[in-house]
Enzyme design. Structure first.
Site, PDB file in Angstrom:
ATOM      1  N   ASN A  82      -6.336 -16.498  -2.584  1.00 53.54           N
ATOM      2  CA  ASN A  82      -7.966 -15.333  -0.949  1.00 53.54           C
ATOM      3  C   ASN A  82      -8.495 -14.413  -2.275  1.00 53.54           C
ATOM      4  O   ASN A  82      -8.566 -14.725  -4.042  1.00 53.54           O
ATOM      5  CB  ASN A  82      -7.843 -14.524  -0.407  1.00 53.54           C
ATOM      6  CG  ASN A  82      -6.165 -13.753  -0.588  1.00 53.54           C
ATOM      7  OD1 ASN A  82      -6.463 -13.225  -1.573  1.00 53.54           O
ATOM      8  ND2 ASN A  82      -4.661 -14.729  -0.639  1.00 53.54           N
ATOM      9  N   ASP A 102       8.717 -13.614   4.685  1.00 59.39           N
ATOM     10  CA  ASP A 102       6.945 -12.157   4.454  1.00 59.39           C
ATOM     11  C   ASP A 102       7.765 -11.199   3.412  1.00 59.39           C
ATOM     12  O   ASP A 102       8.639 -10.355   3.657  1.00 59.39           O
ATOM     13  CB  ASP A 102       7.341 -11.672   5.935  1.00 59.39           C
ATOM     14  CG  ASP A 102       6.498 -11.099   6.305  1.00 59.39           C
ATOM     15  OD1 ASP A 102       6.675  -9.914   5.575  1.00 59.39           O
ATOM     16  OD2 ASP A 102       5.528 -10.436   7.414  1.00 59.39           O
TER      17      ASP A 102
END
Ligand code: CTP
Length: 415
Positions: A220, A318
């Site tokens: 990203n 996570d």
């Protein structure tokens, strides 16, 4: 948030720095350092040894600092005719850059044979002395120099560096003076308030890269700038800082320990290990939510039929939620701070994300497109509600965020 925020105030506005130069070829870098200090708003006084004057002229330093330069302890210009007392009294910090082997030996022994050594010895209590050694690698490695450096540190001086690399004498090794930019950061850190003194701060930053095959992958646009700025601000606030960075092209902030990782799984492993020895975790990384289920061992080739590869993904761990669930965090020994990038319903989504991650504080980026920019605005969400930090440079926001974290730490005076 398309307009630029108001410019930052100069970092060292009005701070009084005494810059000392001793004999060494790195004196040419001291000229640049002086320029950077002045640009940052500092009032710079320069004192030079006779040997330094052989490498660079006092006139150069006078032109750059905009102030008279002092070399002799017999100089009658200061008010009370005592240059060694008067110049030291005026300064908030003494930085000797470059500090030669001989000068370090003098300081280690408490000798005061010339003005600069006198100034170091006669400096008032609480005025930091920073030494930036610069010398040939064999001189640096000599046991006498190492002993002198340890003695200076034991007497309270901060020894900056040294850096490694090519030397003016043609050799390669340890002994180079730190770069002017790093020395400027060391000065800024030495003069900053110490709201995180002695604490260990772990920061994740940048994107992750999830490989599809040896030459392709998914990532990203995170630049890592916010996390790196926070690392710098945390170090300045007195913390020991560990920075776990995904693939970014940013220099390591001065004083910060950096580990580079590539994928979310690498970052997870690096963060979980370091979180066991941290007091604060700030999770700024833009971790990829998914990774390809399989990484092809060889480059995936077109087969000529026009068919596209069917990609399968699996969810990444996570990292923030895992750290927040760790025993240290549960026992209140590790304070976790999350970040959030939301494109809608900022407050509601940020508040829900804070709960979901199980963290006491979450900083939500205001405005979706903050990646790569040098400015940002943050909405801080904690158990009491929301508070907005102004649209500012990431440097300034990082300082504000560190102050807000320090204020919220269990046991903080103003919490
Ligand atoms: N984070 C993390 N590990 C992940 C995903 C996110 O540590 N696998 C952290 C980020 O560093 C950030 C916070 O969790 O501090 C929120 O990240 P964000 O991308 O905003 O949220 P997600 O958890 O990915 O949730 P969603 O994409 O659904 O908004």
């Amino acid at each position: 948030m398309t307009e630029a925020p108001p410019p930052d105030a100069p970092e060292l506005a009005g701070r009084r720095v005494l810059l000392g130069l001793t004999g060494g070829i790195a004196c040419y870098k001291a000229a640049e350092l002086c320029r950077l200090l002045v640009k940052a708003g500092a009032q710079v006084r320069v004192a030079m040894t006779e040997a330094a004057c052989r490498f660079i002229t006092p006139l150069t330093m006078q032109a750059l600092s905009g102030q008279p330069v002092f070399v002799s302890q017999w100089d009658a210009r200061p008010n009370n005719h005592m240059a060694h007392i008067e110049l030291g009294r005026e300064a908030e910090l003494l930085l000797v850059a470059p500090a030669s082997a001989d000068f370090i030996a003098q300081i280690a022994q408490g000798r005061a044979g010339e003005l600069l050594a006198l100034l170091c010895l006669a400096r008032p209590d609480g005025v930091p002395l920073l030494l930036a050694p610069a010398m040939n690698r064999q001189m640096w490695q000599h046991p006498a120099t190492q002993r002198n450096v340890r003695q200076c540190a034991a007497d309270g001086a901060q020894v900056l560096g040294v850096a490694s690399g090519a030397q003016a004498c043609g050799e390669i090794g340890d002994g180079r003076m730190l770069e002017p930019e790093d020395l400027l950061h060391a000065v800024t850190a030495a003069l900053a308030p110490k709201s995180l003194a002695g604490l260990r701060v772990l920061i994740s930053a940048g994107p992750t890269f999830e490989a599809l095959d040896p030459v392709r992958g998914i990532t990203n646009l995170s630049s890592g700038k916010m996390g790196f700025a926070i690392a710098r601000a945390a170090f300045e606030a007195g913390a020991q800082v560990q920075l776990v960075a995904g693939p970014v092209s940013l220099p390591t902030p001065y004083g910060v320990q950096r580990s580079d990782v590539t994928s979310a799984l690498d970052m997870h492993a690096a963060v979980m290990e370091r979180a066991q020895e941290a007091d604060i975790f700030i999770s700024t990384a833009a971790v990829a939510d998914w990774r390809p289920a399989q990484k092809a061992a060889q480059k995936i080739k077109k087969d000529g039929s026009g068919a596209t590869p069917a990609l399968q993904f699996v969810e990444n761990p996570d990292i923030l939620a895992a750290v927040a669930r760790s025993p240290r965090a549960a026992e209140g020994k590790l304070y976790c701070v999350g970040f959030a990038a939301e494109s809608e319903n900022l407050l509601d989504n940020a508040a829900a994300k804070r709960q979901r991650k199980g963290v006491p504080l979450l900083a939500a980026n205001i405005g979706a497109a903050t990646f790569g920019r040098d400015d940002n605005a943050l909405l801080l969400v904690d158990e009491h509600g929301a508070q907005q930090l102004p649209h500012a440079s990431k440097r300034r926001l990082a300082q504000l965020l560190i102050a807000e974290i320090a204020r919220r730490l269990p046991g903080a005076a103003s919490a």
